[in-house]
Design an enzyme around this catalytic site. Structure first.
Site, short mmCIF file in Angstrom:
data_model
loop_
_atom_site.label_atom_id
_atom_site.label_comp_id
_atom_site.label_asym_id
_atom_site.label_seq_id
_atom_site.Cartn_x
_atom_site.Cartn_y
_atom_site.Cartn_z
N GLU A 1 -6.15 -11.99 6.64
CA GLU A 1 -6.96 -10.65 6.54
C GLU A 1 -8.26 -10.92 6.08
O GLU A 1 -8.90 -9.91 5.65
CB GLU A 1 -6.07 -9.80 5.36
CG GLU A 1 -4.50 -9.49 5.63
CD GLU A 1 -4.00 -8.56 4.74
OE1 GLU A 1 -4.14 -7.30 4.81
OE2 GLU A 1 -3.31 -9.04 3.82
N HIS B 1 0.55 -1.18 -0.01
CA HIS B 1 0.14 0.06 -0.08
C HIS B 1 1.02 1.36 -0.01
O HIS B 1 0.46 2.21 0.21
CB HIS B 1 -0.83 0.24 1.16
CG HIS B 1 -2.10 -1.15 1.13
ND1 HIS B 1 -2.86 -0.96 0.13
CD2 HIS B 1 -2.24 -2.10 1.99
CE1 HIS B 1 -3.72 -2.19 0.56
NE2 HIS B 1 -3.27 -2.78 1.44
N ASP C 1 -8.43 -5.11 6.41
CA ASP C 1 -9.07 -6.00 5.45
C ASP C 1 -9.97 -7.18 6.11
O ASP C 1 -10.85 -7.55 5.40
CB ASP C 1 -7.97 -6.74 4.70
CG ASP C 1 -7.34 -5.79 3.64
OD1 ASP C 1 -8.35 -5.22 2.69
OD2 ASP C 1 -6.08 -5.29 3.51
N ASP D 1 16.73 -11.51 -2.99
CA ASP D 1 18.11 -11.24 -3.48
C ASP D 1 18.75 -10.04 -3.13
O ASP D 1 19.87 -9.86 -2.95
CB ASP D 1 17.98 -11.59 -5.00
CG ASP D 1 17.93 -13.12 -5.40
OD1 ASP D 1 18.21 -13.76 -4.83
OD2 ASP D 1 18.09 -13.14 -6.65
N ARG E 1 7.25 -6.13 3.42
CA ARG E 1 5.94 -6.62 3.17
C ARG E 1 5.95 -6.65 1.35
O ARG E 1 5.97 -5.48 0.79
CB ARG E 1 4.80 -6.14 3.44
CG ARG E 1 3.27 -6.51 2.84
CD ARG E 1 2.28 -6.41 3.72
NE ARG E 1 1.70 -4.99 3.61
CZ ARG E 1 0.79 -4.39 4.07
NH1 ARG E 1 -0.18 -5.22 4.97
NH2 ARG E 1 0.45 -3.05 3.93
#
Length: 255
Positions: free
Chosen positions: A143, A39, A169, A78, A64
């Site tokens: 969520e 977000h 959510d 990576d 996230r």
């Protein structure tokens, strides 16, 4: 990442995309930071810059991903993200697929490019490929109402290191959009906390309202997000404007 703590670990969301803001938050005294690509306007380059900015501080960065995609997970690993949070995980099968995305073959499907990557310090970490799984923590996010129903099975997946509950959510999924403090939502969150604790894994929750954070800490949450860089700036700047100009009379929630 958070195992063995004798108190709830307190964290902040870092959503601005700014390494300066991330470094300021890293030096605040909180235990962990969530660098958000779901977000927030964060891509690989800005996530890398923020990981570099906070590396000098005694704080644990959690990144996230925008989605539980195998390629995105590979890229984040990576570039040196050691702790991943994947949103919208509804089933044990989905969680198992995410575990595979963090493991090299034959245990998983992570693409091999460590010689080119910051994760291995460009092949300066001896036997990085053999030990990479031990350097990664995978947290998945509960969520939805479906995820609440499956929370025990998700928590039981080998390779899932912990769960994080997203009340916003979840509230929407339960028919209570914008009402994270609805009693049914709170009850669902506390149910998840109990189930994950019973599985012996750490469980976290987002709770920007202090009273709600206190309640979830008392319920056994191991790590709690209590604010965000952008929300702190928004509320503090509004307070200054109200102090010197005319207060608007509006009280805005931070999450």
């Amino acid at each position: 990442m958070l195992a063995g703590a004798d108190r709830a670990q307190i964290g902040l969301w870092v959503c601005s995309g700014s390494p300066v803001a991330a470094e300021i938050c890293a030096g605040s005294g909180v235990d962990w930071l969530l660098i958000d690509a779901e977000h927030a306007p964060n891509g690989l380059e800005s996530i890398l810059a923020q990981l570099q900015a906070v590396a000098a501080y005694p704080v644990t960065p959690l990144v996230r991903a925008p989605i539980g995609d195998t390629v995105i997970i590979k890229q984040l690993l990576d570039l040196g993200a050691k702790n991943l949070l994947i949103p919208m995980v509804d089933s044990a099968e989905q969680a198992a697929g995410l575990v595979a995305a963090t493991r090299y073959p034959p245990a998983g499907v992570r693409g091999v490019g460590s010689a080119l990557a910051r994760a291995s310090r460009w092949n300066r970490i001896d036997d990085y490929l053999g030990g990479a799984a031990d350097l990664v923590s995978l947290f998945v996010q509960v969520e939805t109402a479906t995820a609440v129903d499956n929370v025990a099975a998700i928590a039981a997946v080998d390779g899932v290191d912990g769960l994080f509950i997203g009340p916003s959510d979840l509230a929407a999924s339960m028919g209570f959009l914008g009402r994270q403090d609805h009693p049914e939502v709170v009850a669902a969150v506390e149910h998840c906390i109990r189930e994950v604790k019973a599985a012996g894994k750490p469980v976290g929750v987002n709770a920007f309202a202090p009273a709600t954070a206190d309640r979830y800490i008392a319920a056994g949450a191991d790590f709690v997000s209590v604010g965000a860089d952008v929300a702190l700036l928004a509320r503090a700047s509004e307070a200054l404007a109200a102090r010197y100009i005319a207060p608007s009379g509006d009280e805005r929630a931070s999450y």
